[in-house]
Design an enzyme around this catalytic site. Structure first.
Site, PDB file in Angstrom:
ATOM      1  N   SER A   1      -7.083  -0.805 -13.594  1.00  0.00           N
ATOM      2  CA  SER A   1      -6.045  -1.212 -12.294  1.00  0.00           C
ATOM      3  C   SER A   1      -6.702  -0.246 -11.462  1.00  0.00           C
ATOM      4  CB  SER A   1      -4.474   0.354 -12.011  1.00  0.00           C
ATOM      5  OG  SER A   1      -4.594   1.017 -12.688  1.00  0.00           O
TER       6      SER A   1
ATOM      7  N   LYS B   1       3.662   3.383  -8.873  1.00  0.00           N
ATOM      8  CA  LYS B   1       2.731   3.883  -8.208  1.00  0.00           C
ATOM      9  C   LYS B   1       2.880   4.510  -6.849  1.00  0.00           C
ATOM     10  CE  LYS B   1      -0.233   1.047 -11.039  1.00  0.00           C
ATOM     11  NZ  LYS B   1      -1.718   0.288 -11.048  1.00  0.00           N
TER      12      LYS B   1
END
Length: 381
Positions: free
Chosen positions: A279, A322
């Protein structure tokens, strides 16, 4: 079987805490294999305990297991479970939990009353944001307990001197004397004042975290160095990001071929913590473009997403965690893969109102969102 004997019913609820911490030893055998027999609906109707030695029907029992990460749960055991993900708390939710549950619990444990100690919601919010950085509230409760102990000592001293107690209202200015200096600061804007630095978003077993990526050039022998205790997948993401930039450098008017007399170093701070996963690809690509174009990334922006050699941005997991981490760190603009738009449905309304989310499908689109004024290519493919 001992638990069934204790509760005295055939259909209780069993809680298996921290099932991801199973260990296999030579003396105790493999607990995962035993749990597999217990949890499998095809087998547990005639479970045979090695101590009792008689078959017993476990099919009427409801088993609830908890885990911080499913990565360490054996695949065969995980296949027998229905996974329900419990997301991290927002700052507002943490304050509400503290007011309703944590503070009354700590007051009772320390022999205090609400008349003797008051912690306003604004102070609780400061504790949650500046003294803890977690998905849950364990650290918040620990800090509230420290405040209660400090006040309990003063209450005991005052009773010994005058026999009277005065109420204590803990303000934000008093936290430094009780809990010490702040453990976490919003340092994002200060660290993004030089080219070659970008902020990524990572997911951990304890929730989301922001991740700084720093790139630098120096005289050397043409080597590419990656540091920060990175896993193989993240190393590959860095290599893909660099090769994408090399193949598209002319479109952005930059020269990024590593000559034999120049080294390129990509570093992920907090080197004592292992990091892995795909990511960070977008953030690495943005940091490299920032380095070679000599332009700074927006100081209020963080990003996440996997990239390909063709420059496509692929979806990643842990979006809610996140984004909560970005909110805690003071980030106001987040760049996400377009295919993660469906994950924004789970985001609380107050977090959506505080964050500007840009959805991108390619690295080229990400570059237009992460630099002030955008960074468009000077030529087309």
């Amino acid at each position: 079987m001992a638990g069934l004997r204790t509760v005295g019913v055939r259909n209780p609820v069993f809680l298996l805490d921290e099932v991801d911490k199973l260990t296999r030893g030579g003396v105790h055998g493999d607990p995962a294999a035993a749990l597999l027999e217990v949890l499998d609906p095809e087998q547990n109707s005639s479970f045979v305990d090695h101590y009792v030695g008689l078959p017993f029907d476990l099919s009427k029992i409801l088993f609830i297991a908890t885990a911080n990460s499913v990565a360490t749960i054996p695949a065969a055991l995980l296949d027998r479970m229905e996974v329900l993900e419990v997301q991290g708390y927002t700052s507002e939710e943490k304050v509400e939990i503290a007011v309703r549950h944590l503070l009354p619990k700590q007051l009772k444990q320390h022999g205090l009353t609400p008349d003797q100690l008051t912690i306003p919601p604004s102070t609780l919010a400061t504790i949650a944001n500046n003294y803890t950085r977690e998905a849950g509230v364990r650290g918040l409760e620990r800090n509230i307990g420290a405040i209660c102990r400090s006040v309990a000592v003063k209450v005991a001293e005052n009773r010994g001197e005058s026999g009277k107690t005065t109420p204590t209202v803990v303000t934000e200015t008093m936290l430094g004397d009780i809990l010490g200096p702040q453990k976490f600061e919003h340092e994002v804007s200060e660290r993004l004042t030089r080219p070659g630095v970008a902020v990524g978003l990572a997911w951990t077993g304890m929730g989301g975290e922001i991740l700084f990526i720093e790139a630098s050039r120096m005289p050397g022998s043409g080597e590419l160095t990656l540091t920060g205790q990175l896993g193989d997948v993240m190393k590959e993401s860095a290599q893909i990001a660099f090769n994408w930039l090399r193949s598209n450098a002319s479109r952005y008017g930059v020269q990024c071929d590593v000559p034999k007399e120049t080294d390129l170093h990509i570093h992920f701070p907090a080197g004592a913590i292992g990091k892995d996963g795909p990511s960070a690809g977008v953030a690495i690509a943005v940091a490299l473009v920032s380095l070679y174009s000599r332009r700074c990334v927006r100081s209020d922006t963080a990003m996440t997403g996997e990239i390909t050699l063709r420059g496509l941005v692929l979806p990643v997991g842990g979006i809610k965690e996140k984004l909560l981490a970005a909110q805690r760190a003071g980030i106001r603009h987040v760049v996400l893969p377009k295919r993660n738009e469906k994950d924004l449905v789970e985001l609380p309304v107050n977090v959506k109102n505080q964050l500007e989310v840009s959805l991108v499908s390619t690295v080229e689109e990400a570059l237009t969102k992460t630099f002030d004024g955008g960074l468009a290519p000077i030529s087309k493919l």
